[in-house]
Design a protein around this motif. Structure first.
Motif, PDB file in Angstrom:
ATOM      1  N   ARG A 188      -4.993   6.520 -12.672  1.00 26.72           N
ATOM      2  CA  ARG A 188      -6.060   6.152 -11.757  1.00 26.72           C
ATOM      3  C   ARG A 188      -5.921   4.703 -11.261  1.00 26.72           C
ATOM      4  NH1 ARG A 188      -9.939   7.718  -8.047  1.00 26.72           N
ATOM      5  NH2 ARG A 188     -10.816   5.700  -7.477  1.00 26.72           N
ATOM      6  N   ILE A 189      -5.318   3.842 -12.066  1.00 25.14           N
ATOM      7  CA  ILE A 189      -5.220   2.440 -11.672  1.00 25.14           C
ATOM      8  C   ILE A 189      -4.399   2.270 -10.393  1.00 25.14           C
ATOM      9  CG2 ILE A 189      -3.160   1.855 -13.030  1.00 25.14           C
ATOM     10  CD1 ILE A 189      -4.488  -0.839 -13.636  1.00 25.14           C
ATOM     11  N   LEU A 190      -3.439   3.160 -10.157  1.00 23.26           N
ATOM     12  CA  LEU A 190      -2.659   3.096  -8.923  1.00 23.26           C
ATOM     13  C   LEU A 190      -3.559   3.305  -7.707  1.00 23.26           C
ATOM     14  CD1 LEU A 190       0.420   5.205 -10.072  1.00 23.26           C
ATOM     15  CD2 LEU A 190       0.310   2.707  -9.873  1.00 23.26           C
ATOM     16  N   THR A 191      -4.491   4.233  -7.833  1.00 23.19           N
ATOM     17  CA  THR A 191      -5.450   4.486  -6.756  1.00 23.19           C
ATOM     18  C   THR A 191      -6.406   3.312  -6.600  1.00 23.19           C
ATOM     19  OG1 THR A 191      -5.327   6.864  -7.159  1.00 23.19           O
ATOM     20  CG2 THR A 191      -7.235   6.064  -5.927  1.00 23.19           C
ATOM     21  N   ASP A 192      -6.871   2.764  -7.716  1.00 21.06           N
ATOM     22  CA  ASP A 192      -7.819   1.648  -7.657  1.00 21.06           C
ATOM     23  C   ASP A 192      -7.226   0.446  -6.933  1.00 21.06           C
ATOM     24  OD1 ASP A 192      -9.664   3.170  -9.040  1.00 21.06           O
ATOM     25  OD2 ASP A 192      -9.240   2.230 -10.988  1.00 21.06           O
ATOM     26  N   VAL A 193      -5.983   0.111  -7.269  1.00 24.27           N
ATOM     27  CA  VAL A 193      -5.350  -1.037  -6.634  1.00 24.27           C
ATOM     28  C   VAL A 193      -5.085  -0.754  -5.157  1.00 24.27           C
ATOM     29  CG1 VAL A 193      -3.323  -2.548  -6.627  1.00 24.27           C
ATOM     30  CG2 VAL A 193      -4.344  -1.850  -8.797  1.00 24.27           C
ATOM     31  N   ARG A 194      -4.607   0.463  -4.864  1.00 21.25           N
ATOM     32  CA  ARG A 194      -4.345   0.809  -3.462  1.00 21.25           C
ATOM     33  C   ARG A 194      -5.625   0.759  -2.635  1.00 21.25           C
ATOM     34  NH1 ARG A 194      -4.977   5.475  -1.010  1.00 21.25           N
ATOM     35  NH2 ARG A 194      -4.928   6.697  -2.945  1.00 21.25           N
ATOM     36  N   GLU A 195      -6.718   1.302  -3.173  1.00 17.98           N
ATOM     37  CA  GLU A 195      -7.972   1.303  -2.424  1.00 17.98           C
ATOM     38  C   GLU A 195      -8.492  -0.113  -2.200  1.00 17.98           C
ATOM     39  OE1 GLU A 195     -10.507   3.971  -4.557  1.00 17.98           O
ATOM     40  OE2 GLU A 195      -9.689   5.762  -3.541  1.00 17.98           O
ATOM     41  N   ASP A 249       2.051   6.753  -6.974  1.00 27.56           N
ATOM     42  CA  ASP A 249       1.010   7.692  -7.383  1.00 27.56           C
ATOM     43  C   ASP A 249       1.479   9.131  -7.241  1.00 27.56           C
ATOM     44  OD1 ASP A 249      -1.575   8.373  -8.298  1.00 27.56           O
ATOM     45  OD2 ASP A 249      -2.260   8.664  -6.247  1.00 27.56           O
ATOM     46  N   ALA A 250       2.281   9.390  -6.207  1.00 23.34           N
ATOM     47  CA  ALA A 250       2.772  10.753  -5.971  1.00 23.34           C
ATOM     48  C   ALA A 250       3.664  11.239  -7.104  1.00 23.34           C
ATOM     49  CB  ALA A 250       3.529  10.809  -4.645  1.00 23.34           C
ATOM     50  N   ALA A 251       4.257  10.308  -7.861  1.00 21.61           N
ATOM     51  CA  ALA A 251       5.103  10.684  -8.997  1.00 21.61           C
ATOM     52  C   ALA A 251       4.290  11.086 -10.216  1.00 21.61           C
ATOM     53  CB  ALA A 251       6.037   9.524  -9.354  1.00 21.61           C
ATOM     54  N   ARG A 252       2.985  10.842 -10.201  1.00 23.19           N
ATOM     55  CA  ARG A 252       2.044  11.296 -11.216  1.00 23.19           C
ATOM     56  C   ARG A 252       2.402  10.851 -12.638  1.00 23.19           C
ATOM     57  NH1 ARG A 252      -1.387  14.894  -8.949  1.00 23.19           N
ATOM     58  NH2 ARG A 252      -2.083  15.636 -10.981  1.00 23.19           N
ATOM     59  N   PRO A 253       2.540   9.550 -12.880  1.00 21.65           N
ATOM     60  CA  PRO A 253       2.771   9.101 -14.256  1.00 21.65           C
ATOM     61  C   PRO A 253       1.522   9.312 -15.114  1.00 21.65           C
ATOM     62  CG  PRO A 253       2.313   7.230 -12.857  1.00 21.65           C
ATOM     63  CD  PRO A 253       2.428   8.420 -11.939  1.00 21.65           C
ATOM     64  N   ASP A 254       1.722   9.422 -16.408  1.00 22.46           N
ATOM     65  CA  ASP A 254       0.596   9.558 -17.331  1.00 22.46           C
ATOM     66  C   ASP A 254       0.030   8.200 -17.720  1.00 22.46           C
ATOM     67  OD1 ASP A 254       0.779  12.405 -17.497  1.00 22.46           O
ATOM     68  OD2 ASP A 254       2.485  12.158 -18.855  1.00 22.46           O
ATOM     69  N   LEU A 255       0.925   7.243 -17.958  1.00 22.93           N
ATOM     70  CA  LEU A 255       0.532   5.903 -18.378  1.00 22.93           C
ATOM     71  C   LEU A 255       1.164   4.876 -17.445  1.00 22.93           C
ATOM     72  CD1 LEU A 255       0.921   6.064 -22.274  1.00 22.93           C
ATOM     73  CD2 LEU A 255      -1.222   5.992 -20.979  1.00 22.93           C
ATOM     74  N   VAL A 256       0.390   3.857 -17.090  1.00 22.23           N
ATOM     75  CA  VAL A 256       0.871   2.794 -16.223  1.00 22.23           C
ATOM     76  C   VAL A 256       0.753   1.474 -16.978  1.00 22.23           C
ATOM     77  CG1 VAL A 256       0.512   1.540 -14.062  1.00 22.23           C
ATOM     78  CG2 VAL A 256       0.199   4.036 -14.135  1.00 22.23           C
ATOM     79  N   VAL A 257       1.887   0.781 -17.104  1.00 21.78           N
ATOM     80  CA  VAL A 257       1.905  -0.547 -17.720  1.00 21.78           C
ATOM     81  C   VAL A 257       1.927  -1.569 -16.586  1.00 21.78           C
ATOM     82  CG1 VAL A 257       3.046  -2.121 -19.317  1.00 21.78           C
ATOM     83  CG2 VAL A 257       3.200   0.364 -19.688  1.00 21.78           C
ATOM     84  N   PRO A 258       0.800  -2.240 -16.325  1.00 21.03           N
ATOM     85  CA  PRO A 258       0.757  -3.189 -15.216  1.00 21.03           C
ATOM     86  C   PRO A 258       1.465  -4.485 -15.577  1.00 21.03           C
ATOM     87  CG  PRO A 258      -1.317  -3.235 -16.392  1.00 21.03           C
ATOM     88  CD  PRO A 258      -0.473  -2.164 -17.055  1.00 21.03           C
ATOM     89  N   GLY A 259       1.653  -5.340 -14.576  1.00 21.33           N
ATOM     90  CA  GLY A 259       2.253  -6.640 -14.861  1.00 21.33           C
ATOM     91  C   GLY A 259       1.398  -7.458 -15.804  1.00 21.33           C
ATOM     92  N   HIS A 260       0.080  -7.382 -15.599  1.00 22.68           N
ATOM     93  CA  HIS A 260      -0.890  -8.098 -16.423  1.00 22.68           C
ATOM     94  C   HIS A 260      -2.102  -7.201 -16.600  1.00 22.68           C
ATOM     95  CE1 HIS A 260       1.297 -11.951 -15.684  1.00 22.68           C
ATOM     96  NE2 HIS A 260       1.532 -11.389 -14.509  1.00 22.68           N
ATOM     97  N   GLY A 261      -2.713  -7.233 -17.769  1.00 24.82           N
ATOM     98  CA  GLY A 261      -3.892  -6.405 -18.021  1.00 24.82           C
ATOM     99  C   GLY A 261      -3.567  -5.194 -18.870  1.00 24.82           C
ATOM    100  N   ASP A 262      -4.580  -4.394 -19.137  1.00 19.22           N
ATOM    101  CA  ASP A 262      -4.458  -3.295 -20.090  1.00 19.22           C
ATOM    102  C   ASP A 262      -3.596  -2.149 -19.571  1.00 19.22           C
ATOM    103  OD1 ASP A 262      -6.184  -4.698 -21.738  1.00 19.22           O
ATOM    104  OD2 ASP A 262      -7.959  -3.541 -21.156  1.00 19.22           O
ATOM    105  N   ILE A 318       0.833  -1.207   0.000  1.00 17.98           N
ATOM    106  CA  ILE A 318       0.000   0.000   0.000  1.00 17.98           C
ATOM    107  C   ILE A 318       0.865   1.254   0.000  1.00 17.98           C
ATOM    108  CG2 ILE A 318      -1.590   1.343   1.438  1.00 17.98           C
ATOM    109  CD1 ILE A 318      -2.808  -1.429   2.281  1.00 17.98           C
ATOM    110  N   GLU A 319       1.896   1.266   0.822  1.00 17.78           N
ATOM    111  CA  GLU A 319       2.778   2.438   0.890  1.00 17.78           C
ATOM    112  C   GLU A 319       3.532   2.641  -0.421  1.00 17.78           C
ATOM    113  OE1 GLU A 319       2.665   4.665   3.258  1.00 17.78           O
ATOM    114  OE2 GLU A 319       1.038   3.403   4.021  1.00 17.78           O
ATOM    115  N   VAL A 320       3.951   1.553  -1.048  1.00 20.65           N
ATOM    116  CA  VAL A 320       4.639   1.663  -2.340  1.00 20.65           C
ATOM    117  C   VAL A 320       3.714   2.290  -3.371  1.00 20.65           C
ATOM    118  CG1 VAL A 320       5.559   0.322  -4.279  1.00 20.65           C
ATOM    119  CG2 VAL A 320       6.288  -0.208  -1.947  1.00 20.65           C
ATOM    120  N   LEU A 321       2.474   1.852  -3.427  1.00 19.11           N
ATOM    121  CA  LEU A 321       1.525   2.408  -4.399  1.00 19.11           C
ATOM    122  C   LEU A 321       1.274   3.886  -4.146  1.00 19.11           C
ATOM    123  CD1 LEU A 321      -1.022  -0.529  -4.657  1.00 19.11           C
ATOM    124  CD2 LEU A 321       0.568   0.237  -6.421  1.00 19.11           C
TER     125      LEU A 321
END
Length: 313
Positions: A235-242, A217-230, A210-213
């Motif tokens: 916003r996905i960083l917030t979704d996973v953290r929540e 998020d604080a670094a404010r990337p535009d695009l996130v390439v997850p390990g798996h999925g689209d 949770i702390e890592v996420l």
């Protein structure tokens, strides 16, 4: 890591590669189990490959694609963590690329790699075939917290996050493109993967995750390439953290009431599936509960220590 034997081929498909930013290409997994998203990031004189796919056969396809993209530029390889579909093809790159990872991940490869190789070979014939002839090689460059890799007019940052999904988790940031590769710290369209396999592997920490996420998020990337999925937006960083925060809070609340872990897992599986009926990987919910139950013991111990310290003061 599936729980039922895999029947499909966990094949990387370079022909489906897409450019998500200038000279930043992703070979997408398209939701195929045990296939990661793979990155190929280019600069003026060098190209960095992020993750290898499961075993030498997949890695050979990735290497061929990367060499074609490179057109003579120097090749580097890094892996987001040591799990087999992300790192167990590195041997193919041995004479072709410089392999860089953080020191915690290098230790994971040595101490846990052979056990994971054996475990994954039991996940069905397609997996076993792809893991034939795997040799776990040592990285060429090992760093501690971070490494700035100059690709020529583009500096890519490799960052060890500390223990979360695994002890050696590593993110890859392309600052000039606003792109972040997270490995399995983030998944899109599925429940977070908790490699919680006591007594064999209990290194995942939901609380630290949770702390890592939060930091990512604080670094404010535009695009996130997850390990798996689209490939997703920030916003996905917030979704996973929540999701992880909710799983933690609901687990700890029930643990405070002395409910057994099996009851907590059953209740939270129902709750989380109701909230995210479209997400895959439902078996990982119970693994996450097990992890947070263990974290709860540490949380209680820390709280007791603070209470004793306050009383003595």
């Amino acid at each position: 890591m599936p729980f039922e034997p895999l029947t499909h081929e966990p094949a990387v498909e370079p022909g489906q590669a897409v450019e998500i930013a200038r000279d930043v290409v992703v070979i997408p997994n398209h939701g195929v189990e045990l296939v990661p998203n793979i990155g190929v990031i280019g600069g003026g004189h060098s190209v960095l490959v992020v993750d290898t796919g499961l075993g030498p056969r997949n890695a050979e396809k990735v290497l061929a694609f990367a060499a074609e993209q490179a057109r003579g530029r120097r090749l580097y390889l890094t892996t987001t963590h040591f799990h087999p579909e992300h790192a167990f093809g590195a041997q193919v790159f041995a004479d072709q690329a410089t392999y860089l990872v953080n020191s915690a991940q290098a230790a994971d490869l040595v101490h846990k790699g052979p056990g994971y190789l054996e475990m994954f070979r039991g996940l069905g014939a397609p997996v076993a075939r792809n893991l034939e002839d795997v040799v776990l090689i040592a990285p060429d460059v090992v760093f501690d917290d971070g490494y700035e890799l100059d690709l020529g007019g583009r500096v890519v940052r490799l960052g060890a996050t500390g223990r979360a999904h695994s002890p050696g988790d590593q993110v890859v940031t392309v600052p000039d493109a606003g792109v972040l590769f997270t490995g399995d710290l983030v998944e899109a369209g599925q429940f977070a993967i908790f490699p919680w396999f006591p007594p064999y592997d209990t290194d995942v920490s939901g609380s630290r995750w949770i702390e890592v996420l939060r930091r990512l998020d604080a670094a404010r990337p535009d695009l996130v390439v997850p390990g798996h999925g689209d490939v997703s937006g920030r916003r996905i960083l917030t979704d996973v953290r929540e999701y992880l925060e909710l799983l933690r809070d609901e687990t700890w609340r029930r643990r405070d009431s002395a409910l057994p872990e099996e009851t907590i897992a059953a209740e939270l599986e129902a709750l989380m599936i109701e909230r995210h009926p479209e997400w895959e990987g439902r078996d990982w919910i119970a693994k996450g509960v097990g992890c947070f139950c263990a974290d709860h013991s540490g949380h209680q111990a820390a709280g007791a220590g603070e209470t004793a310290e306050s009383a003595s003061a």
